[in-house]
Enzyme design. Structure first.
Site, mmCIF file in Angstrom:
data_model
loop_
_atom_site.group_PDB
_atom_site.id
_atom_site.type_symbol
_atom_site.label_atom_id
_atom_site.label_comp_id
_atom_site.label_asym_id
_atom_site.label_seq_id
_atom_site.Cartn_x
_atom_site.Cartn_y
_atom_site.Cartn_z
ATOM 1 N N GLU A 3 98.846 57.610 122.723
ATOM 2 C CA GLU A 3 99.884 58.700 122.726
ATOM 3 C C GLU A 3 101.077 58.098 123.627
ATOM 4 O O GLU A 3 100.948 57.162 124.377
ATOM 5 C CB GLU A 3 99.064 59.703 123.781
ATOM 6 C CG GLU A 3 99.863 60.883 123.963
ATOM 7 C CD GLU A 3 99.217 61.700 125.087
ATOM 8 O OE1 GLU A 3 99.455 62.903 124.975
ATOM 9 O OE2 GLU A 3 98.428 61.355 125.748
ATOM 10 N N LYS A 52 99.640 67.972 119.547
ATOM 11 C CA LYS A 52 98.865 68.105 120.488
ATOM 12 C C LYS A 52 98.422 69.620 120.664
ATOM 13 O O LYS A 52 99.382 70.445 121.091
ATOM 14 C CB LYS A 52 99.226 67.624 121.911
ATOM 15 C CG LYS A 52 98.325 67.236 122.860
ATOM 16 C CD LYS A 52 98.807 66.679 123.841
ATOM 17 C CE LYS A 52 98.060 66.159 125.103
ATOM 18 N NZ LYS A 52 98.322 65.461 126.131
ATOM 19 N N CYS A 105 94.565 62.768 123.187
ATOM 20 C CA CYS A 105 94.129 62.891 124.714
ATOM 21 C C CYS A 105 93.578 63.914 125.452
ATOM 22 O O CYS A 105 92.303 64.127 125.148
ATOM 23 C CB CYS A 105 95.447 62.396 125.180
ATOM 24 S SG CYS A 105 95.523 61.865 127.010
#
Length: 298
Positions: free
Chosen positions: A50, A125, A159
């Site tokens: 990321e 995300k 993440c």
């Protein structure tokens, strides 16, 4: 649905080192070198972390989050051309970390997966961290992309997304057997949250998870990215026929490195058929929904 042709896949997960690269050309050259090294070792997929392109911010004067997002988003076409060409040249799929891309009303923290045949899969995300919500001009993704590959269905959880079991379960129910998790964790606290959640997702959904991350520290501080901690790795269920701790491969220290692991989807099917437990199949969604409804009225 694409035909599954690969029962085994060697994955290169990266601990991408934040060092003083000195020039933009060195940034791109390092990535090219890592990718070619992985391809030479037999990898069919390399996973970068990321916010990898945020390393470019170390080459320019410090700027606000808004300015940094605009600066990175202006490089999107260059980024896409570079990785599309590199994937075609090396013959392996490249999850090119995440990159800040423009969307209506702001920016997205977006992962791109490039294939040698020119296909590109994207994932924004879904769960933004408090830092991203409060300080970055980012907009959360609203869809989960579960896509076909030569090795089977795959998805990308960026993440913080891996810390929400509902998202991984939705992917597994839709057929995903491999979760790719590019991450940026500044401290060991954040890393172990992501790492242990990645392993939990592998156990409860009986699938593979590949985790990459930033590592190291810049000489000069930057408001966005200047230090990180990560041990990249690939994880399986903690059950037969895999190793007891479910760790197929793991980095040894938080510094620049590439970690190779082979995942065998025949063994995954064997786990689902003959494992000691079957948490993916033994789930009781109707019961959970009832209990959640109770909680909403209490």
């Amino acid at each position: 649905m694409a035909e599954v042709t690969l029962m085994k896949l060697k994955i290169a997960t990266t601990q991408y080192g934040l060092d003083d690269i000195g020039s933009e050309s060195r940034f791109w050259t390092r990535i090219e070198e890592k990718t070619k090294e992985a391809a030479g070792a037999g990898a069919g997929l390399i996973v970068f972390p990321e916010y990898m392109t945020a390393h470019l911010l170390s080459l320019v004067p410090s700027m606000s989050h808004e300015g940094a997002c605009g600066y990175l988003a202006d490089r999107t076409d260059e980024y896409a051309r570079f990785f599309a060409a590199l994937s075609a040249e090396t013959g392996i799929a490249i999850l090119a970390g995440t990159h800040v891309a423009r969307v209506d009303g702001g920016y997205a923290n977006r992962a791109y997966l490039f294939f040698p045949d020119g296909r590109i899969e994207r994932q924004d995300k879904v769960h933004l961290t408090p830092e991203e919500q409060n300080h970055w001009p980012l907009i959360a993704g609203e869809e989960l992309n579960v896509f076909d590959t030569a090795w089977g269905k795959t998805t990308i959880l960026i993440c913080y997304d891996i810390e929400f079991p509902e998202l991984a379960r939705a992917a597994a129910v839709r057929g995903a057997e491999l979760l790719l998790c590019p991450s940026y964790t500044e401290t060991a606290f954040g890393y172990y949250r992501v790492r242990y959640c990645a392993q939990a997702r592998a156990v409860e959904n009986q699938l593979f998870v590949a985790l990459s991350g930033l590592a190291g520290e810049l000489t000069e501080e930057r408001p966005q990215i200047d230090r990180a901690y990560s041990l990249a790795g690939t994880f399986a269920p903690c059950d037969y026929p895999f190793v007891p701790d479910g760790v197929l491969a793991l980095g040894e220290s938080s510094e620049d490195a590439t970690v190779l692991a082979e995942v065998d989807f025949e063994l995954l099917r064997e786990n689902r058929e003959r494992g000691a437990v079957a948490p993916f199949f033994d789930r009781r969604p109707e019961l959970y929904e009832r209990e959640l409804r109770k909680a909403s009225v209490e």
